[in-house]
Each structure stands twice: as structure tokens, then as C-alpha cells.
Design a protein around this motif. Structure first.
Motif, short mmCIF file in Angstrom:
data_model
loop_
_atom_site.label_atom_id
_atom_site.label_comp_id
_atom_site.label_asym_id
_atom_site.label_seq_id
_atom_site.Cartn_x
_atom_site.Cartn_y
_atom_site.Cartn_z
N GLN A 182 0.82 -1.20 0.00
CA GLN A 182 0.00 0.00 0.00
C GLN A 182 0.86 1.26 0.00
O GLN A 182 0.54 2.25 -0.67
N GLN A 183 1.97 1.23 0.74
CA GLN A 183 2.89 2.36 0.74
C GLN A 183 3.45 2.62 -0.65
O GLN A 183 3.53 3.77 -1.09
N GLN A 184 3.85 1.55 -1.32
CA GLN A 184 4.37 1.71 -2.68
C GLN A 184 3.28 2.23 -3.61
O GLN A 184 3.54 3.09 -4.47
N SER A 185 2.06 1.75 -3.41
CA SER A 185 0.96 2.21 -4.25
C SER A 185 0.66 3.69 -4.02
O SER A 185 0.43 4.44 -4.98
N ASP A 186 0.66 4.11 -2.74
CA ASP A 186 0.42 5.53 -2.44
C ASP A 186 1.51 6.41 -3.02
O ASP A 186 1.23 7.50 -3.55
N LYS A 187 2.77 5.96 -2.90
CA LYS A 187 3.87 6.75 -3.45
C LYS A 187 3.76 6.87 -4.96
O LYS A 187 3.99 7.95 -5.54
#
Length: 418
Positions: free
Chosen positions: A213-218
Motif C-alpha cells: 500500500q505504501q508503494q501504491s500511495d507513493k
């Protein structure tokens, strides 16, 4: 001077017509004699005279500044979490833009590289999730198989357990009971292990899901920033770039912070002027004072205006310059969209006072001693000290209230120093 000129002509004639040495000597003697005559005949130096006149008394203060639009739309760098962005391209200043036209373009190479990096990390995280799910499924299946086997063994042991001493010996009966207790304990352990494994697997999967999710948000942030690399005009207008406090405008290759002002789309139908008056020349600056000005590019055309506001305090307008200026906003009497452009430099005069039929004399002709102002009045081929009472003054002339009359002559310089 007539004698001198006559002697010069005579000397030249004698010089050109003489060929002998004693004739040249006579010429030189004549020149020296003529110089002495002229020196003796020149009158003593006298102060320059000024005739007192009665005319319109106009007190003005000079000012310099530029035109600006009363209303305008501010164009700023896009808001993003990527910090400073570099300008790669700018549209020509003072060009007319249409709605949707690109005004500025930022360098997105660093963000594109960052986006590719996070895409790779996201792909690796997704692969870890797949491997973790397969591993957890395998271990869960093994535990469930063990539980099934133990349940069957326990059921079989209970079904065929014989505790009659007439049929089996006591030792066999004890062994059977112990085996049944072992199977029951093993079953309970496997269920505990299954619950514990479930909690642990949930934690591991949650961690991987959070990383994904962090990678997706970034990536979403980067995609949003990449989509904002082009700043477009919100409406039609004339493009004018903003200057910072040093007077420098944005340029290609310059880094900008999110939200920093880039340009304006001014409404050139309503223009005003911003001028600056030197602190020690700001005489009675108030609202509604008349103003005359001309554009530096069109100095032959004079325009009118009135003072809208005056800054309460002076300030410096140039880095390294200690002089301070009052900022004055001027309303223009007429609008001219063909000539009036934002940033056009102007020279102005603010009319502080205007009256007719005043006796005016130059400031340089007024002297002061022991708190008394006076002039040197020329009377009967001589100069006398004449006290005067003064009124309003401009930067060059002053009004005389008492002490002088029209057509009198005064000295422009201090007679005592001649």
C-alpha cells in the motif's frame, strides 16, 4: 575688447607682411600691450541677476515606477510532496495565451526515475505476498492434516478401548488410557499451533500488504505530480512573470518550491501605477493629489492620474541601496490597452500644490543668518540685504510673501563670497 580685436588684426597684418626679425618683435610687444589694456578695462565680477516674476506656483515631487493590473490571476507552481522542482521550459513573457495553453513545464526526469524505482519495489512486494500466501497455505494444510489424523486416532482409541479386566490385563488397559490421553493432548496442541500460526500469518501478510500500500500511495503521488508537470492557463490573458523582492523573474533552470508564484494573467483593461518617491522629497503626499506621467517608451505622450494611497512608512526598493522610498499607488484617468502594459516603466510628477499669481524666486537666491532669511536686492547699482518672508517651496523655487515686489532684481549668488 574692440581695442584688443583691432590690435590683433594689426598684429596679424604686420606679421604676415614682415620678413625681418625686428618687425616680429614689434608685433609681440603690441599683443602684450593690448592684453594689458583689456585687463585694466574689464569690470569687477558681479553676481548674476534674477528678475522677480509673478507666475503660477507649481509644487511637484518626482517619482519613478511601473504600471500594473488592478486585478490578475496568479499562476503558482503545483502543490506536491516532491519538494523543489526545476523549470524546464517557459512560454515567452507578454505573449497572449488561451485557456489550456502551457505556460510552464517542469523537469520530470527525477520523478520518472523515482516512479520506476517504486514500481519495481511494488512488484517485488507483490511477489513476496504470493510466495508468503503459498507458504502459509502449505503449512496450514499440513497442520490440518495432522489434526485430522489425530482426531481419527483418538476416535479409534475411544471406540475400541476395553477396560474390562476379565478380557484385558490391567497393564493393557493402562496403556490404552495413556494413549488416549496423549492423543487428546496432541489434538489440543495442534489446534493451539493452528491458531498461533493463523495469528502469525496474519501479521506477516499485514506487513507485506502495508508495504504494498505504501508503494501504491507513493506511485499515486508521483503519477499526480507527473500529470502536473505542465502548468496551463486557466483562462485567456496576457502572460506576465512575477518578480521576487530582488526584481528577478523566474527563468528556465530555476528551482521552485510547491506553491511559489510563477506568473500572472492580468486584466489589462484596468491598469494602475505604482511609483516610488524619495523619502526626503515626499512633501505633503496625500490621497487624491493630481499626477502627471509618461511612459519611458513613449515620452512624448503625457497622461493624468490621481493618488489612491500612500504607504505609511518608507522602505528600500533596491538591494544594497540605503535610500528609502514611499510607495504611492496611482489611479489612471484614462485606460489605453494598446500602450499600457504591466511592468511598463514610467516617470511621474505628483502635484503637491498649484496656485496662480505668486512671486517666485529660485531657492539658491535665498540666504539665512541668525534665523532671518534674506536676499541681495540690486538697487542704485549696488546690492543691499533685503529680509524676506517665504511661503511654499518646491524643489527649485520658493514663494515670497513679503519683502519683494514684481520686476525687482536680486542676486542669484552670495555677494559676500564674490
Amino acid at each position: 575688447m574692440i581695442i584688443f580685436t583691432s590690435l590683433i588684426k594689426q598684429a596679424v597684418f604686420q606679421f604676415t607682411s614682415a620678413y625681418k626679425k625686428h618687425r616680429i618683435t614689434r608685433v609681440l610687444m603690441a599683443l602684450l600691450l593690448a592684453g594689458n589694456i583689456v585687463a585694466c578695462s574689464e569690470p569687477e565680477d558681479t553676481p548674476i541677476l534674477y528678475t522677480v516674476t509673478e507666475k503660477e506656483h507649481l509644487i511637484t515631487v518626482p517619482a519613478k515606477g511601473e504600471l500594473f493590473a488592478d486585478t490578475s490571476t496568479v499562476i503558482s507552481a503545483p502543490m506536491s510532496n516532491n519538494g523543489v522542482q526545476m523549470i524546464a521550459w517557459l512560454a515567452p513573457e507578454f505573449s497572449t495565451v488561451k485557456t489550456g495553453d502551457v505556460i510552464a513545464r517542469f523537469d520530470g526526469e527525477a520523478m520518472q526515475l523515482s516512479s520506476e524505482h517504486h514500481k519495481n519495489k511494488q512488484a517485488l512486494t507483490q511477489q513476496d505476498i504470493i510466495e508468503m500466501q503459498a507458504k502459509l497455505a502449505l503449512e496450514q494444510n499440513n497442520i490440518n492434516k495432522d489434526i485430522g489424523i489425530v482426531n481419527k486416532e483418538e476416535s479409534f482409541a475411544e471406540q475400541f478401548s476395553i477396560d474390562d479386566v476379565r478380557i484385558r490385563s490391567k497393564l493393557d488397559i493402562i496403556d490404552s488410557l495413556q494413549n488416549l490421553a496423549y492423543l487428546s493432548t496432541k489434538r489440543e496442541h495442534l489446534h493451539w499451533q493452528n491458531d498461533r500460526f493463523g495469528d502469525s500469518s496474519k501479521g506477516d501478510m499485514s506487513l507485506l500488504k502495508m508495504q504494498e500500500q505504501q508503494q501504491s500511495d507513493k506511485l499515486s503521488q508521483l503519477d499526480s505530480s507527473l500529470s502536473q508537470l505542465e502548468v496551463k492557463a486557466p483562462h485567456d490573458g496576457l502572460l506576465v512573470y512575477k518578480a521576487n523582492w530582488r526584481g528577478e523573474k523566474v527563468r528556465e533552470g530555476q528551482p521552485l518550491w510547491p506553491g511559489q508564484k510563477i506568473a500572472e494573467l492580468p486584466d489589462i483593461t484596468v491598469m494602475k501605477a505604482k511609483v516610488f518617491v524619495l523619502e526626503n522629497e515626499a512633501l505633503s503626499l496625500t490621497k487624491d493629489k493630481a499626477v502627471t506621467f509618461h511612459l519611458n517608451a513613449y515620452s512624448e505622450q503625457v497622461f493624468q492620474g490621481t493618488v489612491e494611497s500612500v504607504a505609511p512608512f518608507p522602505k528600500t526598493i533596491k538591494r544594497g541601496d540605503p535610500q528609502k522610498y514611499f510607495e504611492v499607488i496611482v489611479n489612471l484617468a484614462t485606460q489605453n490597452t494598446a500602450l499600457f502594459m504591466p511592468g511598463s516603466k514610467i516617470d511621474a510628477n505628483i502635484i503637491i500644490a498649484k496656485s496662480k499669481n505668486k512671486l517666485l524666486i529660485p531657492l539658491q537666491s535665498v540666504f539665512s543668518k541668525k534665523n532671518q532669511t534674506y536676499v541681495y536686492l540690486y538697487q542704485n547699482n549696488d546690492f543691499v540685504v533685503q529680509p524676506v518672508t517665504l511661503g511654499e517651496a518646491s524643489l527649485s523655487h520658493v514663494e515670497v510673501i513679503t519683502g519683494l515686489t514684481k520686476n525687482q532684481q536680486i542676486a542669484l549668488t552670495d555677494k559676500d563670497k564674490n
